[in-house]
Motif scaffolding. Sequence first.
Motif, mmCIF file in Angstrom:
data_model
loop_
_atom_site.group_PDB
_atom_site.id
_atom_site.type_symbol
_atom_site.label_atom_id
_atom_site.label_comp_id
_atom_site.label_asym_id
_atom_site.label_seq_id
_atom_site.Cartn_x
_atom_site.Cartn_y
_atom_site.Cartn_z
ATOM 1 N N TYR A 20 -1.763 37.622 33.773
ATOM 2 C CA TYR A 20 -0.605 37.448 34.878
ATOM 3 C C TYR A 20 0.148 38.696 34.972
ATOM 4 N N MET A 24 5.182 38.632 34.876
ATOM 5 C CA MET A 24 5.144 37.168 35.127
ATOM 6 C C MET A 24 5.244 36.631 33.233
ATOM 7 N N TYR A 27 8.640 36.086 32.752
ATOM 8 C CA TYR A 27 9.254 34.829 33.592
ATOM 9 C C TYR A 27 8.436 33.626 32.683
ATOM 10 N N SER A 82 3.461 33.084 40.069
ATOM 11 C CA SER A 82 4.815 32.441 39.271
ATOM 12 C C SER A 82 4.592 30.688 39.201
#
Length: 391
Positions: A20, A24, A27, A82
């Motif tokens: 990712y 990410m 996140y 995401s």
Amino acid sequence: MQNSFQKLDPVNWDTEDSPYGEEMEMYRQTVRTYFEREVEPRYREFEEKGVPRNVWRKAGEYGILGATIPEEYDGPGANRMSIMVAAEELGYAPSGATAGSFIGTDICTNFLVEFGTEEQKRKYFPGILSGEVIQAMAMTEAESGSDAFAARTTAVRDGDDYVINGSKIYISNGSKADLIFACVKTDPSQRAKGMSIILVEGDTPGLTRRRMITQGYKGGDTGELYFDDVRVPVSNLLGEENKAASVFVNTVALDRLQIVARSIGAVQRAFEMTLEHCQNRKLFGQRLIDFQNTQFVLAEMEIEIRVYRAFYNSLLRKVADDTITDAESSMAKVWLCELEFRVLDQCVQLWGGQAWMDDHPISRMFTAARVQRMFAGASELMKATIARRYV
Ligand SMILES: Cc1cc2nc3c(=O)[nH]c(=O)nc-3n(C[C@H](O)[C@H](O)[C@H](O)COP(=O)(O)OP(=O)(O)OC[C@H]3O[C@@H](n4cnc5c(N)ncnc54)[C@H](O)[C@@H]3O)c2cc1C
């Protein structure tokens, strides 16, 4: 940068780079913290009334909703990866097995990002970001599930309005949603070419609904929706009339893959929990992990999860480039969701009787794994999609 899979590392797991990327992964940490602090301690409450609105609003405060909303609309402007990250975390959290699709329906945001009018975006994005606007995708009807284009719910033009009649069933978040993406027939003489997506707000007169009691995902607000002369302005059309298929074309693979992402998160967490249990459980004067059978079962699981992750990672790159095909996402959906069920079944066996108790995380994850093979495209439908290329 390690992801959750590498973190389990009980046997010198590889430390390959996250598929990712760093942003990410940050996140992911936020989504994981949200689940650990705000969802995990409360999930038993969800069974009676579904996911409470303040749990949604908390998700808004953590900034994890509407990740793909562009910055010009005060969104994070993240890419479609995401959606996969959030889905993995939904699977990784045992409470996800109770919350159901929950924040996973945020995939609808992507429809608005790609096809919404300026007016629709300005109207709905703020509420999506804050958790005030819960979304639902309403496609399935009692007589048309896998054969989705056989839908019978109609929207008939009347002046500047559409008048919608019909019903939808098994809709995730459907009993609570404030914004329903209703897939309806605007030309009933056609199949796919007669379908449109129309935005229906939850408080529109003529819309009634009931919360369905489910086997797993007990807090998932799964709903049946009835449209009885539901009147909405023509400006609520998403994309073009009779062109729902072109709205779906980019999102179908993404939707399937986010189901797969959920199963990846779930098997990794189930493996971690089960390994720890086997290392601690004592019987016949030794630990459960000391039995060769246990070691072999776990070793087989680890092999499968590694292969599983490698295939998934290869598809993630295609999600990022927007080059993933229908056949590829179907292959992932069949194989990985079937594997999730097998792994969870083996976990139940190693946990013994406690994993048969309804409030045990493994019990809930096992039940939740069952639906993955049926919804968002049953395994058989996926195989038919793959095989269509052969004939
Ligand atoms: C918890 C939950 C949440 C859901 N959320 C949503 C949602 O948010 N929005 C929404 O629109 N829908 C939702 N659904 C509906 C879901 O997508 C449908 O249940 C699914 O598409 C299957 O449709 P069906 O249940 O009518 O089964 P059917 O279409 O009757 O299929 C039954 C079985 O027939 C077989 N079959 C199907 N197609 C083929 C084929 N081509 N070849 C051979 N055999 C085949 C498969 O074994 C399949 O399981 C949800 C369902 C559940 C259970």
